[in-house]
Design a protein around this motif. Structure first.
Motif, PDB file in Angstrom:
ATOM      1  N   PRO A  64      20.733 -46.024  -6.620  1.00  0.00           N
ATOM      2  CA  PRO A  64      19.470 -45.445  -7.095  1.00  0.00           C
ATOM      3  C   PRO A  64      19.618 -44.652  -8.391  1.00  0.00           C
ATOM      4  N   THR A  65      18.574 -44.646  -9.171  1.00  0.00           N
ATOM      5  CA  THR A  65      18.505 -43.848 -10.393  1.00  0.00           C
ATOM      6  C   THR A  65      18.587 -42.365 -10.037  1.00  0.00           C
ATOM      7  N   ARG A  66      19.368 -41.627 -10.781  1.00  0.00           N
ATOM      8  CA  ARG A  66      19.507 -40.195 -10.518  1.00  0.00           C
ATOM      9  C   ARG A  66      18.236 -39.454 -10.933  1.00  0.00           C
ATOM     10  N   ILE A  67      17.810 -38.537 -10.093  1.00  0.00           N
ATOM     11  CA  ILE A  67      16.638 -37.706 -10.386  1.00  0.00           C
ATOM     12  C   ILE A  67      17.132 -36.344 -10.856  1.00  0.00           C
ATOM     13  N   TYR A  68      16.761 -35.948 -12.068  1.00  0.00           N
ATOM     14  CA  TYR A  68      17.287 -34.733 -12.692  1.00  0.00           C
ATOM     15  C   TYR A  68      16.355 -33.524 -12.562  1.00  0.00           C
ATOM     16  N   ALA A  69      15.269 -33.663 -11.837  1.00  0.00           N
ATOM     17  CA  ALA A  69      14.231 -32.632 -11.805  1.00  0.00           C
ATOM     18  C   ALA A  69      14.745 -31.255 -11.407  1.00  0.00           C
ATOM     19  N   SER A  70      15.419 -31.153 -10.274  1.00  0.00           N
ATOM     20  CA  SER A  70      15.830 -29.825  -9.803  1.00  0.00           C
ATOM     21  C   SER A  70      16.812 -29.177 -10.758  1.00  0.00           C
ATOM     22  N   SER A  71      17.726 -29.953 -11.327  1.00  0.00           N
ATOM     23  CA  SER A  71      18.705 -29.406 -12.265  1.00  0.00           C
ATOM     24  C   SER A  71      18.038 -28.928 -13.549  1.00  0.00           C
ATOM     25  N   VAL A  72      17.115 -29.732 -14.078  1.00  0.00           N
ATOM     26  CA  VAL A  72      16.427 -29.361 -15.317  1.00  0.00           C
ATOM     27  C   VAL A  72      15.576 -28.110 -15.112  1.00  0.00           C
ATOM     28  N   LEU A  73      14.843 -28.050 -14.000  1.00  0.00           N
ATOM     29  CA  LEU A  73      13.987 -26.894 -13.742  1.00  0.00           C
ATOM     30  C   LEU A  73      14.809 -25.622 -13.581  1.00  0.00           C
ATOM     31  N   CYS A  74      15.984 -25.758 -13.011  1.00  0.00           N
ATOM     32  CA  CYS A  74      16.888 -24.610 -12.887  1.00  0.00           C
ATOM     33  C   CYS A  74      17.359 -24.150 -14.268  1.00  0.00           C
ATOM     34  N   LEU A  75      17.686 -25.091 -15.133  1.00  0.00           N
ATOM     35  CA  LEU A  75      18.168 -24.754 -16.475  1.00  0.00           C
ATOM     36  C   LEU A  75      17.105 -24.061 -17.322  1.00  0.00           C
ATOM     37  N   ILE A  76      15.918 -24.643 -17.359  1.00  0.00           N
ATOM     38  CA  ILE A  76      14.896 -24.113 -18.268  1.00  0.00           C
ATOM     39  C   ILE A  76      14.351 -22.759 -17.809  1.00  0.00           C
ATOM     40  N   ARG A  77      14.657 -22.404 -16.579  1.00  0.00           N
ATOM     41  CA  ARG A  77      14.268 -21.081 -16.094  1.00  0.00           C
ATOM     42  C   ARG A  77      15.058 -19.983 -16.805  1.00  0.00           C
ATOM     43  N   ASP A  78      16.312 -20.296 -17.185  1.00  0.00           N
ATOM     44  CA  ASP A  78      17.203 -19.275 -17.745  1.00  0.00           C
ATOM     45  C   ASP A  78      17.702 -19.546 -19.159  1.00  0.00           C
ATOM     46  N   PHE A  79      17.504 -20.772 -19.646  1.00  0.00           N
ATOM     47  CA  PHE A  79      18.028 -21.118 -20.970  1.00  0.00           C
ATOM     48  C   PHE A  79      16.939 -21.724 -21.862  1.00  0.00           C
ATOM     49  N   GLN A  80      17.098 -21.502 -23.161  1.00  0.00           N
ATOM     50  CA  GLN A  80      16.209 -22.123 -24.141  1.00  0.00           C
ATOM     51  C   GLN A  80      16.762 -23.503 -24.472  1.00  0.00           C
ATOM     52  N   ILE A  81      16.046 -24.546 -24.131  1.00  0.00           N
ATOM     53  CA  ILE A  81      16.467 -25.919 -24.418  1.00  0.00           C
ATOM     54  C   ILE A  81      15.637 -26.434 -25.592  1.00  0.00           C
ATOM     55  N   SER A  82      16.323 -26.915 -26.632  1.00  0.00           N
ATOM     56  CA  SER A  82      15.609 -27.367 -27.838  1.00  0.00           C
ATOM     57  C   SER A  82      14.910 -28.707 -27.628  1.00  0.00           C
ATOM     58  N   GLY A  83      15.519 -29.579 -26.852  1.00  0.00           N
ATOM     59  CA  GLY A  83      14.926 -30.892 -26.605  1.00  0.00           C
ATOM     60  C   GLY A  83      15.685 -31.619 -25.515  1.00  0.00           C
ATOM     61  N   MET A  84      15.028 -32.576 -24.875  1.00  0.00           N
ATOM     62  CA  MET A  84      15.662 -33.386 -23.836  1.00  0.00           C
ATOM     63  C   MET A  84      15.184 -34.825 -23.954  1.00  0.00           C
ATOM     64  N   ALA A  85      16.079 -35.753 -23.639  1.00  0.00           N
ATOM     65  CA  ALA A  85      15.734 -37.176 -23.672  1.00  0.00           C
ATOM     66  C   ALA A  85      16.211 -37.846 -22.396  1.00  0.00           C
ATOM     67  N   HIS A  86      15.313 -38.590 -21.771  1.00  0.00           N
ATOM     68  CA  HIS A  86      15.637 -39.408 -20.605  1.00  0.00           C
ATOM     69  C   HIS A  86      16.141 -40.749 -21.149  1.00  0.00           C
ATOM     70  N   ILE A  87      17.379 -41.105 -20.821  1.00  0.00           N
ATOM     71  CA  ILE A  87      17.970 -42.309 -21.396  1.00  0.00           C
ATOM     72  C   ILE A  87      17.657 -43.514 -20.512  1.00  0.00           C
ATOM     73  N   THR A  88      16.666 -44.277 -20.941  1.00  0.00           N
ATOM     74  CA  THR A  88      16.213 -45.462 -20.191  1.00  0.00           C
ATOM     75  C   THR A  88      16.367 -46.695 -21.081  1.00  0.00           C
ATOM     76  N   GLY A  89      15.419 -47.621 -21.035  1.00  0.00           N
ATOM     77  CA  GLY A  89      15.481 -48.813 -21.863  1.00  0.00           C
ATOM     78  C   GLY A  89      15.550 -48.456 -23.340  1.00  0.00           C
ATOM     79  N   GLY A  90      16.506 -49.049 -24.058  1.00  0.00           N
ATOM     80  CA  GLY A  90      16.733 -48.689 -25.452  1.00  0.00           C
ATOM     81  C   GLY A  90      17.971 -47.831 -25.597  1.00  0.00           C
ATOM     82  N   GLY A  91      18.502 -47.359 -24.441  1.00  0.00           N
ATOM     83  CA  GLY A  91      19.733 -46.592 -24.455  1.00  0.00           C
ATOM     84  C   GLY A  91      19.628 -45.284 -25.219  1.00  0.00           C
ATOM     85  N   ILE A  92      20.778 -44.748 -25.595  1.00  0.00           N
ATOM     86  CA  ILE A  92      20.797 -43.486 -26.337  1.00  0.00           C
ATOM     87  C   ILE A  92      20.071 -43.604 -27.679  1.00  0.00           C
ATOM     88  N   PRO A  93      20.302 -44.670 -28.473  1.00  0.00           N
ATOM     89  CA  PRO A  93      19.619 -44.757 -29.776  1.00  0.00           C
ATOM     90  C   PRO A  93      18.101 -44.790 -29.653  1.00  0.00           C
TER      91      PRO A  93
END
Length: 347
Positions: free
Chosen positions: A226-255
């Motif tokens: 199964p595809t990993r779900i990042y919701a709980s980890s991301v919500l935990c991070l943004i509660r305490d840290f300033q994140i400049s940007g995030m990208a979900h790597i799906t079709g098209g890959g990293i580029p």
């Protein structure tokens, strides 16, 4: 009249539809919180928004499917994990903007409605919703004879989340000097399966039960992870840290996905040897004689999520992610982009 035409004779059974609903009601209720006003069965789903939690709320939504990964589920007759993929593909797209997932809806379409198969699919959707912290409040199961190949079905999902307007993460805060933190994927996730199926089943003619030594599982088991779900980890991070940007790597890959959040004056430098690439990607590359550029633009290659962060937060964010059972890697940095330069460079 014996020869009178009925909906059942045309291939659509309302009895099977009712049985499917009765089978999934208890499952769906596992995802409900106090914000969900009714059980499934009404014409619509109802979700109450807490006025105490938000001051200037913005709704964030996404819709997606599982794609031809479903073909692997058909081949293996295993249907209890693709629902996790369905939720993941939708939820990951909104959490990268800082949104908290609220509620999810699904659409299942098939030529013949088998209640027990629908129940298995919903088990996966429920598991995905529980991982994402959202409620499954409704959906649609459509039986359409002659429209789909017998034994097959299609899935679509719809997520709605919420974020404070001032806390929306859209990449506009990315600046030169920021670092890139890649978070490991659980494998192929749900992209590139048309190429994968062509390689393994048409050209190599490998069976699903072929054991892959480096993956320590069968081909079918690897392809259905199964595809990993990042919701709980991301919500935990943004509660305490300033994140400049995030990208979900799906079709098209990293580029194809990282460039969606980069300001025009910035480019990303990706260090190719900075993270562990899971064995399945090396197998695909070697067996298919696939060029590196094609691999990176088709698959996630082991990175399912990228965070763009100020260097002063990097070490703490890495520690937090590890504590959340994620596998993070510092995979690159943001530099100034000159005119005509590519936005994504691999070194």
């Amino acid at each position: 009249m014996e020869d009178s035409l009925t909906y059942e004779k045309a291939g659509v059974s309302l009895k099977r539809a009712d049985e499917a609903v009765s089978r999934i009601k208890a499952l769906v209720k596992k995802t409900h919180q106090s914000s969900v006003l009714y059980d499934i069965g009404h014409f619509a789903g109802f979700f109450a928004i807490s006025q105490d939690r938000y001051k200037d709320p913005v709704l964030v939504s996404s819709t997606d499917g599982v794609g031809t990964k479903l073909k692997i589920a058909f081949m293996m007759d295993k249907h209890d994990t693709v629902g996790i993929d369905l939720v993941a593909m939708c939820v990951n797209d909104i959490v990268v903007h800082g949104a908290r997932p609220l509620f999810f809806l699904d659409y299942i379409a098939t030529s013949y409605l088998a209640p027990e198969k629908v129940e298995e699919i919903i088990k996966g959707i429920v598991e995905g919703c529980c991982q994402a912290g959202c409620a499954l409040i409704g959906g649609e199961t459509a039986e359409m004879p002659d429209f789909y190949t017998p034994g097959e079905y299609d899935l679509a999902g719809f997520i709605v989340g919420m974020v404070e307007r001032e806390k929306i993460i859209d990449g506009s805060g990315i600046s030169v000097g920021d670092q890139l933190i890649g978070v490991a994927s659980s494998g192929l996730h749900s992209n590139g399966y048309s190429l994968v199926r062509k390689l393994f089943f048409e050209e190599l003619k490998w069976p699903c039960d072929k054991y892959l030594e480096t993956c320590q599982c069968t081909l079918g088991e690897e392809l259905l992870k199964p595809t990993r779900i990042y919701a709980s980890s991301v919500l935990c991070l943004i509660r305490d840290f300033q994140i400049s940007g995030m990208a979900h790597i799906t079709g098209g890959g990293i580029p194809g996905n990282l460039k969606r959040i980069l300001p025009k004056g910035c480019k990303a430098i990706i260090k190719k040897d900075s993270w562990e690439i899971p064995p399945i990607f090396n197998i695909i590359k070697k067996q298919g004689k696939i060029e590196e550029r094609e691999m990176f633009s088709t698959f996630n290659c082991g990175i399912g999520l990228i965070l763009v962060v100020n260097p002063k937060y990097t070490e703490e964010i890495i520690e937090r992610l590890m504590g959340l059972k994620e596998q993070p890697f510092v995979i690159g940095k943001i530099l100034e982009r000159k005119e005509n330069e590519e936005q994504i460079e691999f070194v």
